[in-house]
Design a protein around this motif. Structure first.
Motif: not given
Ligand SMILES: Nc1nc2c(ncn2[C@@H]2O[C@H](COP(=O)(O)OP(=O)(O)OP(=O)(O)O)[C@@H](O)[C@H]2O)c(=O)[nH]1
Length: 707
Positions: A78, A80-81, A85, A145, A195, A331-333
């Motif tokens: 989806h 922004d998932a 990143t 999208h 994530n 958590s990729a970020l």
């Protein structure tokens, strides 16, 4: 042999042309990101593979990795998932980038188009090639999208496996379902990555349940999180019975500790992990007979003794059979959990030779490739991305395009590395190649080495395959074409009442008289496929019909493409031809013109109803902003079906006419201080109310200003 290496476009910015066919809406976060000033490209890239001291990358492995060691992988999710990143982290840990890109700063490798950097969304998928622990991974970052489902579709069909990335606080979201179904269609084995485990509201159990319920698959929990949201610090590797904790002082996540679980002093954690492993073993044994036999024969007394390698091999088989889906988290970020994800990609997703591509038997090792993407580069012309299924590609090679029945020559062969492309001397089956010089090849075309190779393959296919309904042998050689999704932006009309219309065409051209007389009727039918239904009265002679059927049907379809109200296509209509008279010598063009004019007149006489696209809408909003969101939807003729509670959020599910959704992202941002997100997807066409219809027609006729 001396091979010269060149790096193209190092750190320079290229803008490719993109067609936004159905670009009508996008998620609010994307809009928010757009408002940021784009950052000029200043990223550091490490040397291209195999060029300067880089341990895993020998020249041989770059050009020709063993096919068992290749993974053609896509990342799907989806919006922004966290696909971009996650991809960035993957590239960093695999050694191909020397610094971490940040989507929020607009400097990631895979979002390399300028437009994408500015918007902060992934539009064109970038194919990236890198190595991980001796494996060659071709990674294709697919956009999430709804607007770009064609891009997703193009990419999915050349993949052997995929990673589905989820926001662990949201679970399965609307767009994931769409992409998941597309992956089902192409029978692509998948693994799931939960994530954003660091995010407030992240819940491993919630996300796993939503995968089970919404995607209707069996999740295999290969990991358990250690902590959630703020306390998330690592994962338990259930298969290997290890605890992986990332050093909180490390700013790039390279530094993490892997310890056997048995050494942990946390007995609760140990118990939980052993239970999880036992149930994983039971679950896999249920799905894989070979593993079940092994467990029953040798380890029925103590599952704990099942070797990790045996369990891994069985999970690989189960994943390949799509009987279940491995689930990992991270958590990729915050740079946690990405290296185990890379291990899982190489361990559980299939190599090209493990996928069943039946058509390969016809080529017997000859070249067979599929063009899955064409980009346009101002300097180099069309760049064609090819997935090689069999044989070898070399530059300066003349290739035969089966779809276009033409032969053309490629000038260069490149390895795609986001906005860098490395020139290479050859590439073998299983790989993704980027070619320069193919001017006639389009997306979806099948490429072989020569026309005679295509004919030989067609002969083999013809011998082996005697399926009825195949038009020709060559057709069976074409890899399945890309299905283009329906555009959502047009209105349609349907005639709710019957209208009968005679029409006569009588014209003399030169010394020839052309005479056609047709009488036909237009009437409404129950929701049809969209195309007008054509019926013929019994009194029309078979001979007459045979000679003019094609002209009549072309006339019906072209007349129905432009309805009389708005010039939009007509649907849910049946046309009955009651009588037809044609003078000998009358051309089919005249028949076509007469029937077409007759239909237009009939449609003009009929009562008409304008249909408009109705979208299904999902708005995720915190409880305190729910009321203004609902009030705004009511003004937009929205029809709310359900309000769900998801963690701390409310999820409003309903329908709304597309015409009311222009500029919605900006309004939603203002209403909710930027905290809400929404997903929009075409649902159906619905009749407009008489009042709305008359307002629309008045506006369209330009009378609105006068009134
Ligand atoms: N808290 C948290 N935020 C994350 C994480 N991964 C990504 N994000 C943020 O989520 C947002 C979207 O991340 P992207 O990587 O652009 O997501 P994407 O799926 O590629 O989005 P599209 O390209 O628009 O489809 C950005 O603001 C990221 O900083 C994560 O692990 N934790």
């Amino acid at each position: 042999m001396f091979i010269s290496w060149r790096i193209f476009a190092m750190n320079h910015q290229r803008i490719f042309s993109v067609h936004f066919k159905t670009m009508c809406y996008c998620k609010i976060k994307a809009i928010l990101k757009r408002s940021k000033t784009p950052v000029p490209l200043r990223r550091n890239y490490s040397s291209p593979p195999g060029v300067v001291g880089n341990d895993v990358k020998s020249l041989y492995s770059i050009i020709s990795p063993p096919v068992a060691k290749i993974r053609n992988i896509g990342i799907m999710a989806h919006i922004d998932a966290g696909k971009t990143t996650t991809t960035e982290r993957i590239l960093y840990y695999s050694g191909y980038t020397r610094s971490l890109g940040d989507v929020d700063d607009g400097d990631t490798v895979t979002d390399f188009m300028a437009q994408e950097r500015e918007r902060g969304i992934t539009i064109q998928s970038a194919a990236v090639t890198f190595d991980w622990k001796g494996y060659r991974v071709n990674l294709i970052d697919t956009p999430g999208h709804v607007d770009f489902t064609l891009e997703v579709e193009r990419c999915l069909r050349v993949l052997d496996g995929a990673v589905a990335v989820f926001d662990a606080s949201a679970g399965v979201e609307a767009q994931t379902l769409t992409v998941w179904k597309q992956a089902d269609k192409h029978k692509i084995p998948r693994i799931c990555f939960l994530n954003k485990m660091d995010k407030t509201g992240a819940s491993f159990n919630y996300a796993v349940e939503s995968i089970r319920e919404k995607l209707k698959v069996k999740p295999l929990l290969l990991q358990l999180p250690i902590g959630e949201a703020r306390t998330f610090k690592g994962v338990i590797d259930v298969v290997n019975k290890e605890k992986l904790v990332w050093n909180s002082n490390s700013d790039d996540g390279k530094d993490f500790e892997r310890k056997p679980l048995l050494e942990t002093s946390d007995l609760e954690l140990l118990k939980e992990a052993i239970e999880a492993r036992n149930s994983l073993i039971e679950q896999v044994a249920d799905l894989d007979d070979e593993f079940a036999d092994l467990v029953l024969e040798e380890f029925s007394e103590n599952f704990d003794l099942v070797p990790a390698e045996k369990l891994q091999t069985a999970i690989h088989r189960v994943t390949l059979a799509q009987a279940a889906v491995p689930v990992l988290c991270g958590s990729a970020l915050k740079n946690k959990g990405v290296q185990p994800l890379l291990d899982a990609i190489t361990m559980y997703l299939p190599s090209p030779e493990e996928r069943e591509y039946g058509f390969l038997q016809w080529y017997k090792g000859d070249l067979c490739a599929l063009a899955f993407k064409v980009l346009h580069d101002k300097q180099r012309g069309p760049l064609v991305f090819l997935r090689i299924y069999s044989g070898t590609l070399t530059p300066q090679l003349a290739i035969h395009n089966i779809n276009r029945n033409c032969t053309e020559r490629m000038s260069r062969l490149l390895l795609p590395f986001a906005d860098q492309h490395v020139e290479i001397p050859s590439l073998t089956a299983g790989n993704i190649a980027l070619t320069v010089g193919l001017k006639q090849t389009a997306t979806g075309d099948t490429i072989v080495s020569s026309k005679s190779s295509a004919l030989a393959a067609a002969r083999r296919a013809g011998r082996g395959e005697k399926k009825p309904g195949k038009n020709s042998e060559t057709e069976s050689l074409l890899l399945a074409g890309v299905e283009i999704p329906e555009p959502v932006f047009f209105c349609t009309i349907e005639p709710p009442s019957v209208a009968k219309q005679p029409d006569t065409l009588d014209r003399t051209l030169g010394d020839k008289r052309h005479f056609v007389r047709a009488e036909l009727e237009a009437r409404p039918v129950e929701a049809s496929s969209g195309m007008a239904v054509i019926e013929y009265a019994d009194c029309i002679s078979v001979d007459l019909l045979q000679a003019s059927r094609e002209a009549i049907e072309n006339a019906v379809h072209s007349a129905c493409l432009q309805g009389p109200l708005l010039g939009s296509p007509v649907q849910d209509v049946a046309i009955t031809l009651h009588s037809l008279m044609i003078h000998p010598g009358t051309s089919t063009t005249m028949v076509n013109a007469c029937v077409s004019r007759c239909i237009q007149k009939a449609l003009k006489k009929a009562d008409k109803q304008v249909l408009e696209p109705l979208m299904s809408l999902e708005v995720t909003v915190t409880g305190d902003y729910l009321s203004p969101v609902l009030a705004d939807l009511a003004q937009r003729r929205g029809n709310v079906q359900e309000i769900q509670t998801r963690q701390d959020n409310k999820v409003v599910i309903g329908f709304v006419p597309l015409a009311e959704m222009m500029g919605y992202s900006t309004v939603l941002r203002t209403l909710t201080s930027g905290s809400a997100t929404f997903a929009l997807e075409f649902s159906t066409y619905q009749a407009m109310s008489p009042q709305d219809q008359s307002t629309l027609l008045t506006q369209r006729s330009g009378l609105a200003h006068v009134l």
